[in-house]
Design a protein around this motif. Sequence first.
Motif, PDB file in Angstrom:
ATOM      1  N   GLU A 187       1.021  -1.130  -0.071  1.00 32.20           N
ATOM      2  CA  GLU A 187       0.041   0.008  -0.086  1.00 32.20           C
ATOM      3  C   GLU A 187       0.934   1.389   0.018  1.00 32.20           C
ATOM      4  OE1 GLU A 187      -3.064  -0.089  -0.687  1.00 32.20           O
ATOM      5  OE2 GLU A 187      -3.596  -2.267  -0.107  1.00 32.20           O
ATOM      6  N   PRO A 188       0.327   2.402  -0.476  1.00 31.38           N
ATOM      7  CA  PRO A 188       1.152   3.784  -0.451  1.00 31.38           C
ATOM      8  C   PRO A 188       1.808   3.842   0.873  1.00 31.38           C
ATOM      9  CG  PRO A 188      -1.095   4.013  -1.432  1.00 31.38           C
ATOM     10  CD  PRO A 188      -1.021   2.587  -1.105  1.00 31.38           C
ATOM     11  N   THR A 189       3.232   4.006   0.604  1.00 29.72           N
ATOM     12  CA  THR A 189       3.893   4.123   1.988  1.00 29.72           C
ATOM     13  C   THR A 189       4.900   5.319   1.809  1.00 29.72           C
ATOM     14  OG1 THR A 189       3.881   1.780   2.315  1.00 29.72           O
ATOM     15  CG2 THR A 189       5.720   2.962   3.325  1.00 29.72           C
ATOM     16  N   VAL A 190       5.040   6.156   2.647  1.00 30.38           N
ATOM     17  CA  VAL A 190       6.057   7.346   2.806  1.00 30.38           C
ATOM     18  C   VAL A 190       7.360   6.775   3.071  1.00 30.38           C
ATOM     19  CG1 VAL A 190       6.748   9.494   3.814  1.00 30.38           C
ATOM     20  CG2 VAL A 190       4.193   8.972   3.629  1.00 30.38           C
ATOM     21  N   THR A 191       8.364   7.059   1.898  1.00 26.95           N
ATOM     22  CA  THR A 191       9.590   6.424   1.935  1.00 26.95           C
ATOM     23  C   THR A 191      10.940   7.351   2.364  1.00 26.95           C
ATOM     24  OG1 THR A 191       9.938   6.781  -0.444  1.00 26.95           O
ATOM     25  CG2 THR A 191       9.154   4.742   0.537  1.00 26.95           C
ATOM     26  N   GLY A 192      10.351   8.849   2.306  1.00 25.15           N
ATOM     27  CA  GLY A 192      11.393   9.793   2.708  1.00 25.15           C
ATOM     28  C   GLY A 192      10.533  11.292   2.395  1.00 25.15           C
ATOM     29  N   THR A 193      11.399  12.073   2.166  1.00 24.40           N
ATOM     30  CA  THR A 193      11.072  13.803   1.767  1.00 24.40           C
ATOM     31  C   THR A 193      12.133  14.280   0.922  1.00 24.40           C
ATOM     32  OG1 THR A 193      12.190  14.632   3.815  1.00 24.40           O
ATOM     33  CG2 THR A 193       9.972  13.947   4.024  1.00 24.40           C
ATOM     34  N   MET A 194      11.490  15.161  -0.096  1.00 25.50           N
ATOM     35  CA  MET A 194      12.518  15.879  -0.820  1.00 25.50           C
ATOM     36  C   MET A 194      11.960  17.280  -0.938  1.00 25.50           C
ATOM     37  SD  MET A 194      11.532  14.569  -4.418  1.00 25.50           S
ATOM     38  CE  MET A 194      12.584  15.708  -5.440  1.00 25.50           C
ATOM     39  N   GLU A 195      12.902  18.261  -1.303  1.00 27.57           N
ATOM     40  CA  GLU A 195      12.478  19.523  -1.735  1.00 27.57           C
ATOM     41  C   GLU A 195      12.008  19.760  -2.983  1.00 27.57           C
ATOM     42  OE1 GLU A 195      12.607  22.491   0.246  1.00 27.57           O
ATOM     43  OE2 GLU A 195      13.113  21.127   2.051  1.00 27.57           O
ATOM     44  N   ALA A 196      11.074  20.395  -3.427  1.00 30.45           N
ATOM     45  CA  ALA A 196      10.436  20.383  -4.701  1.00 30.45           C
ATOM     46  C   ALA A 196       9.835  22.240  -4.689  1.00 30.45           C
ATOM     47  CB  ALA A 196       9.215  19.380  -5.082  1.00 30.45           C
ATOM     48  N   PRO A 197      10.036  22.413  -6.202  1.00 28.90           N
ATOM     49  CA  PRO A 197       9.504  23.753  -6.349  1.00 28.90           C
ATOM     50  C   PRO A 197       7.854  24.070  -5.893  1.00 28.90           C
ATOM     51  CG  PRO A 197      10.980  23.210  -8.122  1.00 28.90           C
ATOM     52  CD  PRO A 197      10.397  21.966  -7.278  1.00 28.90           C
ATOM     53  N   ALA A 198       7.573  25.087  -5.305  1.00 28.93           N
ATOM     54  CA  ALA A 198       6.054  24.933  -5.193  1.00 28.93           C
ATOM     55  C   ALA A 198       5.138  24.879  -6.071  1.00 28.93           C
ATOM     56  CB  ALA A 198       5.954  26.313  -4.164  1.00 28.93           C
TER      57      ALA A 198
END
Length: 312
Positions: A187-198
């Motif tokens: 199932e959809p799982t959060v694997t990390g974060t990243m910076e992205a343009p707003a």
Amino acid sequence: MRGKLGPILVGLGAFLLVAALLLKVFAYPQLAVAPIDQESVTELTGPGATVFDTGTLSEITTDLTTTANTVGDIEASQEQGDNVRVWVNTSSTRSDDGVVRSRSIERVAFDAHTGEAVDCCGTYAETVEGQPEEVTFEGLVFKFPFGTQKESYDFWDSTLLRAVPIAYVDTEDVEGVETYRFEHVIEPTVTGTMEAPASILGEEAEGNLEAERTYSNTRTLWVEPRTGVILKRAEAQLNTLRYDGEDRVTLTEVTTGYTDETVKANAEEYGSLGNMLHLVNVVLPLVLGVLGLVAIIGGALLLRRRQEPAHA
């Protein structure tokens, strides 16, 4: 000659029984091992995939081709004895414009009979070129055990970096070879974060925002049970950027699987190997065992008749 037939049959029967036992306890274990000198190339295709193109900062539709090259580290395997194999898998995925969309390297040690990961030998995973990270693998990685059963196994997921249970679902024919089909749904799982343009996240703010990377997958494996080799593989993956609890960007959405050529080649090679293992482990020991018992019983009866006194 009749007097000698009884002892001959008993001796022959004993020999056949010993031969049957040796096939089970010696020959089969010597054959049912993963190769130390593994060298294979596997191709997967994912037509009509959606990927996020970092050049244009937009989602595009393209065909993806993945090539996986698996090579055995012979020296490292030999240092661990007969029961451990060390394989290195190098994988790269390209879109139909020739751009490399992802790449990875995994160095894995595993039990040569069961396929279970072993904690040794400098195992690692590398998704950023030149930046390997030490990883303790678990569960099955490359293959299932010899003599795969109709049950659940823990199977390694390279994105989650952990093993996930995968269950037996059905028995299916693949290119004339009987296989066990295994499936699991991640199932959809959060694997990390990243910076992205707003802007690409649909926000009016300036600069970058921190978004969550999510991953989901439905994985299906068709396994030749006598060898434990995966003959056919299919995965429906979805990777997104999630912001404020909503999926805002599709990083990758693809259904990928072994090419028809790869599946056919696997079926030809490992279907034959599976038949040979079945012959050594089941058919020959059974036949030799039955013949051995028949010979011993027949010889014993002849010896008994020979020893009975004659009646007037």
